[in-house]
Design a protein around this motif. Sequence first.
Motif, PDB file in Angstrom:
ATOM      1  N   PHE A   1       0.800  -1.217   0.000  1.00  0.00           N
ATOM      2  CA  PHE A   1       0.000   0.000   0.000  1.00  0.00           C
ATOM      3  C   PHE A   1       0.839   1.276   0.000  1.00  0.00           C
ATOM      4  N   ALA A   2       2.076   1.190   0.447  1.00  0.00           N
ATOM      5  CA  ALA A   2       2.956   2.354   0.410  1.00  0.00           C
ATOM      6  C   ALA A   2       3.564   2.555  -0.980  1.00  0.00           C
ATOM      7  N   ARG A   3       3.317   1.580  -1.869  1.00  0.00           N
ATOM      8  CA  ARG A   3       3.775   1.647  -3.259  1.00  0.00           C
ATOM      9  C   ARG A   3       5.298   1.696  -3.378  1.00  0.00           C
ATOM     10  N   ARG A   4       5.966   1.002  -2.467  1.00  0.00           N
ATOM     11  CA  ARG A   4       7.408   0.816  -2.620  1.00  0.00           C
ATOM     12  C   ARG A   4       7.673  -0.186  -3.748  1.00  0.00           C
TER      13      ARG A   4
ATOM     14  N   TRP B   1      18.418  -5.097   4.895  1.00  0.00           N
ATOM     15  CA  TRP B   1      18.442  -3.632   5.027  1.00  0.00           C
ATOM     16  C   TRP B   1      17.024  -3.065   5.094  1.00  0.00           C
ATOM     17  N   MET B   2      16.144  -3.558   4.233  1.00  0.00           N
ATOM     18  CA  MET B   2      14.769  -3.056   4.231  1.00  0.00           C
ATOM     19  C   MET B   2      14.014  -3.474   5.488  1.00  0.00           C
ATOM     20  N   MET B   3      14.249  -4.703   5.943  1.00  0.00           N
ATOM     21  CA  MET B   3      13.536  -5.184   7.131  1.00  0.00           C
ATOM     22  C   MET B   3      13.946  -4.418   8.383  1.00  0.00           C
ATOM     23  N   LYS B   4      15.171  -3.896   8.409  1.00  0.00           N
ATOM     24  CA  LYS B   4      15.646  -3.112   9.547  1.00  0.00           C
ATOM     25  C   LYS B   4      15.295  -1.636   9.404  1.00  0.00           C
ATOM     26  N   GLY B   5      14.870  -1.235   8.212  1.00  0.00           N
ATOM     27  CA  GLY B   5      14.610   0.166   7.931  1.00  0.00           C
ATOM     28  C   GLY B   5      13.232   0.617   8.389  1.00  0.00           C
ATOM     29  N   ASP B   6      12.981   1.900   8.220  1.00  0.00           N
ATOM     30  CA  ASP B   6      11.738   2.530   8.659  1.00  0.00           C
ATOM     31  C   ASP B   6      10.684   2.438   7.552  1.00  0.00           C
ATOM     32  N   PHE B   7      10.413   1.181   7.137  1.00  0.00           N
ATOM     33  CA  PHE B   7       9.397   0.946   6.125  1.00  0.00           C
ATOM     34  C   PHE B   7       8.120   0.454   6.804  1.00  0.00           C
ATOM     35  N   PRO B   8       6.946   0.704   6.201  1.00  0.00           N
ATOM     36  CA  PRO B   8       5.697   0.216   6.790  1.00  0.00           C
ATOM     37  C   PRO B   8       5.692  -1.308   6.935  1.00  0.00           C
ATOM     38  N   GLN B   9       4.956  -1.795   7.928  1.00  0.00           N
ATOM     39  CA  GLN B   9       4.869  -3.233   8.167  1.00  0.00           C
ATOM     40  C   GLN B   9       4.297  -3.966   6.956  1.00  0.00           C
ATOM     41  N   ASN B  10       3.327  -3.357   6.288  1.00  0.00           N
ATOM     42  CA  ASN B  10       2.746  -4.001   5.109  1.00  0.00           C
ATOM     43  C   ASN B  10       3.786  -4.180   4.009  1.00  0.00           C
ATOM     44  N   THR B  11       4.670  -3.183   3.838  1.00  0.00           N
ATOM     45  CA  THR B  11       5.744  -3.280   2.843  1.00  0.00           C
ATOM     46  C   THR B  11       6.690  -4.425   3.215  1.00  0.00           C
ATOM     47  N   LYS B  12       7.051  -4.526   4.485  1.00  0.00           N
ATOM     48  CA  LYS B  12       7.943  -5.599   4.933  1.00  0.00           C
ATOM     49  C   LYS B  12       7.271  -6.967   4.782  1.00  0.00           C
ATOM     50  N   GLN B  13       5.969  -7.001   5.009  1.00  0.00           N
ATOM     51  CA  GLN B  13       5.231  -8.252   4.864  1.00  0.00           C
ATOM     52  C   GLN B  13       5.279  -8.734   3.417  1.00  0.00           C
ATOM     53  N   LYS B  14       5.024  -7.822   2.475  1.00  0.00           N
ATOM     54  CA  LYS B  14       5.057  -8.184   1.056  1.00  0.00           C
ATOM     55  C   LYS B  14       6.479  -8.521   0.611  1.00  0.00           C
ATOM     56  N   LEU B  15       7.466  -7.797   1.133  1.00  0.00           N
ATOM     57  CA  LEU B  15       8.865  -8.084   0.809  1.00  0.00           C
ATOM     58  C   LEU B  15       9.223  -9.502   1.251  1.00  0.00           C
ATOM     59  N   THR B  16       8.776  -9.880   2.440  1.00  0.00           N
ATOM     60  CA  THR B  16       9.064 -11.217   2.960  1.00  0.00           C
ATOM     61  C   THR B  16       8.399 -12.286   2.098  1.00  0.00           C
ATOM     62  N   GLU B  17       7.181 -12.019   1.644  1.00  0.00           N
ATOM     63  CA  GLU B  17       6.498 -12.973   0.765  1.00  0.00           C
ATOM     64  C   GLU B  17       7.299 -13.196  -0.519  1.00  0.00           C
ATOM     65  N   ILE B  18       7.787 -12.100  -1.109  1.00  0.00           N
ATOM     66  CA  ILE B  18       8.566 -12.208  -2.350  1.00  0.00           C
ATOM     67  C   ILE B  18       9.894 -12.915  -2.077  1.00  0.00           C
ATOM     68  N   PHE B  19      10.538 -12.549  -0.963  1.00  0.00           N
ATOM     69  CA  PHE B  19      11.825 -13.130  -0.604  1.00  0.00           C
ATOM     70  C   PHE B  19      11.690 -14.641  -0.374  1.00  0.00           C
ATOM     71  N   THR B  20      10.648 -15.033   0.342  1.00  0.00           N
ATOM     72  CA  THR B  20      10.402 -16.456   0.609  1.00  0.00           C
ATOM     73  C   THR B  20      10.134 -17.204  -0.687  1.00  0.00           C
ATOM     74  N   ARG B  21       9.341 -16.617  -1.549  1.00  0.00           N
ATOM     75  CA  ARG B  21       9.033 -17.232  -2.838  1.00  0.00           C
ATOM     76  C   ARG B  21      10.301 -17.398  -3.675  1.00  0.00           C
ATOM     77  N   THR B  22      11.178 -16.395  -3.613  1.00  0.00           N
ATOM     78  CA  THR B  22      12.438 -16.442  -4.360  1.00  0.00           C
ATOM     79  C   THR B  22      13.335 -17.542  -3.845  1.00  0.00           C
ATOM     80  N   LYS B  23      13.414 -17.699  -2.519  1.00  0.00           N
ATOM     81  CA  LYS B  23      14.249 -18.750  -1.925  1.00  0.00           C
ATOM     82  C   LYS B  23      13.731 -20.140  -2.292  1.00  0.00           C
ATOM     83  N   LEU B  24      12.393 -20.270  -2.300  1.00  0.00           N
ATOM     84  CA  LEU B  24      11.814 -21.575  -2.648  1.00  0.00           C
ATOM     85  C   LEU B  24      12.091 -21.935  -4.093  1.00  0.00           C
ATOM     86  N   LYS B  25      12.087 -20.944  -4.969  1.00  0.00           N
ATOM     87  CA  LYS B  25      12.412 -21.204  -6.382  1.00  0.00           C
ATOM     88  C   LYS B  25      13.852 -21.639  -6.549  1.00  0.00           C
TER      89      LYS B  25
END
Length: 255
Positions: free
Chosen positions: A193-196, A229-253
């Motif tokens: 929702f923050a459109r990062r 870096w992003m997870m430690k940064g001052d980003f909204p929780q929703n942004t970190k949640q979506k980042l984690t989803e993408i990161f997890t999906r990338t690791k599984l691939k």
Amino acid sequence: MLQLTKPLAVIDLETTGVNLGTDRIIEFAVVKILPDGTRIQKRKLINPEIAIPATSTDIHGITDEMVKDAPPFRQVAQELKQMLDGCDLAGYNSNRFDIPLLIEEFLRAGVVFEMKGRRMVDVQNIFHKMEQRTLSAAYRFYCNKILEGAHGAEVDAAATYEILLAQLERYPELGTTLDSINKTIGEEVIVDFARRFIMENGVEIFNFGKYKGKSVAEVLKAEPQYYDWMMKGDFPQNTKQKLTEIFTRTKLKKA
């Protein structure tokens, strides 16, 4: 009239500021319209547990003294969730601010607020597509009324619903359902929702910083420390949640 298949919750927030990552809700108001036309209004003051800047008080008139005895969001989160359960959502600039900040507050409170299956109509989007004005001007333009008490959440939410009904009357091409409205004005594809991140051709793309325009998955694959870096940064929780989803999906691939 607006044809609804499920309740529509028109929401408005007053807040300590406009930063999705650090600011808090201090007033929540909803005008809930049921498919049979029944209208329910509710307003609640919330203690943000941080100081309200004078610049924000100048806008909405809410002071620290006024909210000192109000409950914090975590104490009313379940009540607000139940109020919005099963509802589509509408508001003024709600897709970019009210809904994202509300989701942030639910995340901080540890309450799951599911957005899947909800339609969102941002009255500001309709207004800007058709006329390009502010909320008070929209109220004057569409409803031929002066908005008394602007920047009070309950007043703004009620005015927003009146504007939506007037827009449907003025622009028959919008239709009378939330789906037809979104089809006419163009429904946004949102990653966070923050459109990062934004979606391009079905791929999540960075929308800021040195990797702007680059695939999020490809960047995380090549430089996984950027995730830290992003997870430690001052980003909204929703942004970190979506980042984690993408990161997890990338690791599984990769596995």
